[in-house]
Design a protein around this motif. Structure first.
Motif, PDB file in Angstrom:
ATOM      1  N   ILE A 115       0.875  -1.169   0.000  1.00 58.63           N
ATOM      2  CA  ILE A 115       0.000   0.000   0.000  1.00 58.63           C
ATOM      3  C   ILE A 115       0.913   1.220   0.000  1.00 58.63           C
ATOM      4  O   ILE A 115       1.758   1.365   0.884  1.00 58.63           O
ATOM      5  N   LEU A 130      -3.011   6.287   7.458  1.00 58.12           N
ATOM      6  CA  LEU A 130      -2.439   5.095   8.093  1.00 58.12           C
ATOM      7  C   LEU A 130      -3.432   4.496   9.094  1.00 58.12           C
ATOM      8  O   LEU A 130      -3.600   3.265   9.155  1.00 58.12           O
ATOM      9  N   ILE A 133      -6.111   2.597   7.130  1.00 59.33           N
ATOM     10  CA  ILE A 133      -5.559   1.334   6.608  1.00 59.33           C
ATOM     11  C   ILE A 133      -5.556   0.296   7.719  1.00 59.33           C
ATOM     12  O   ILE A 133      -5.962  -0.860   7.516  1.00 59.33           O
ATOM     13  N   GLU A 134      -5.116   0.697   8.902  1.00 58.68           N
ATOM     14  CA  GLU A 134      -5.072  -0.214  10.047  1.00 58.68           C
ATOM     15  C   GLU A 134      -6.492  -0.607  10.468  1.00 58.68           C
ATOM     16  O   GLU A 134      -6.784  -1.774  10.676  1.00 58.68           O
ATOM     17  N   LEU A 139      -3.873  -4.396   4.995  1.00 62.66           N
ATOM     18  CA  LEU A 139      -2.531  -4.888   4.703  1.00 62.66           C
ATOM     19  C   LEU A 139      -2.453  -6.392   4.905  1.00 62.66           C
ATOM     20  O   LEU A 139      -2.771  -6.904   5.975  1.00 62.66           O
ATOM     21  N   VAL A 145       3.286  -1.093   4.037  1.00 62.31           N
ATOM     22  CA  VAL A 145       2.678   0.203   3.750  1.00 62.31           C
ATOM     23  C   VAL A 145       3.827   1.194   3.650  1.00 62.31           C
ATOM     24  O   VAL A 145       4.703   1.218   4.512  1.00 62.31           O
ATOM     25  N   LEU A 162       0.320  -1.360  12.945  1.00 61.34           N
ATOM     26  CA  LEU A 162       1.328  -0.996  11.937  1.00 61.34           C
ATOM     27  C   LEU A 162       2.557  -0.434  12.657  1.00 61.34           C
ATOM     28  O   LEU A 162       2.438   0.478  13.473  1.00 61.34           O
ATOM     29  N   TYR A 178       6.054   0.614   6.841  1.00 64.32           N
ATOM     30  CA  TYR A 178       5.343   0.006   7.963  1.00 64.32           C
ATOM     31  C   TYR A 178       4.976  -1.436   7.624  1.00 64.32           C
ATOM     32  O   TYR A 178       4.740  -1.769   6.461  1.00 64.32           O
ATOM     33  N   LYS A 179       4.900  -2.271   8.664  1.00 63.91           N
ATOM     34  CA  LYS A 179       4.461  -3.657   8.504  1.00 63.91           C
ATOM     35  C   LYS A 179       3.658  -4.056   9.729  1.00 63.91           C
ATOM     36  O   LYS A 179       3.554  -3.301  10.701  1.00 63.91           O
TER      37      LYS A 179
END
Length: 187
Positions: A115, A130, A133-134, A139, A145, A162, A178-179
């Motif tokens: 992403i 962010l 997304i979380e 993800l 990301v 994240l 980020y992961k």
């Protein structure tokens, strides 16, 4: 602006006439894809605040299976469509011509390997994006990301689950990666 590598290498991409956006520079894009190269082939890629489609088209050229582009500016949406036709990637692309936060809510339940978000600088959209997304769990496990921002803007080390694990500066641009996971945890 051009495609740097892959099957559409050296293809020139359009920019909307009179557009106020800021496409990701070629040297930033090259650094980004050098870092992400193992993740791109066969990936599902989400390009938020897509602008000209420059980054998502690069992902398709390098072997991404599918890219979803999200952009609300009407001029930019037309240019993304034109650029996708020009490089022959329309079949592997989906274009959502709407606000990023609405799109993220609608995409909930889907997962993406990569992403990428490059919101307009100075508007404070990185953190809320962010967080969305979380919140919507977009993800995929093992995915990444990447938030593009100015190097002066400090993004948080963690946003829910994240976790920022890397930053890479190219000129005045900062790429924050980020992961999933806790600080120090490796996938």
């Amino acid at each position: 602006m051009r495609v740097i590598a892959g099957i559409a290498k050296k293809s020139r991409l359009k920019i909307p006439r009179g557009w106020k956006g800021r496409p990701t520079a070629d040297r930033v894009k090259e650094s980004l894809f050098n870092i992400l190269s193992p993740l791109i082939p066969g990936s599902c890629f989400l390009d938020l605040y897509a602008g000209t489609g420059n980054v998502g088209i690069e992902a398709l050229s390098r072997g991404a299976q599918r890219v979803v582009f999200v952009e609300r500016d009407k001029k930019a949406v037309r240019v993304i469509r034109d650029n996708l036709v020009h490089v022959g990637f329309s079949e592997r692309a989906e274009l959502l011509a709407q606000d990023v936060f609405l799109a993220l809510r609608q995409l909930g339940g889907q997962s993406f390997d990569v992403i990428f978000l490059d919101p307009p600088y100075g508007q404070g959209l990185e953190l809320p994006t962010l967080e969305a997304i979380e919140r919507y769990g977009l993800l995929a496990r093992g995915g990444v990301v990447v938030a593009e921002s100015t190097r002066r803007q400090v993004l948080p080390g963690e946003v829910g689950w994240l976790v920022r694990y890397r930053q890479h500066q190219v000129g005045d641009t900062m790429l924050s990666f980020y992961k999933h996971g806790a600080v120090g945890e490796e996938d």
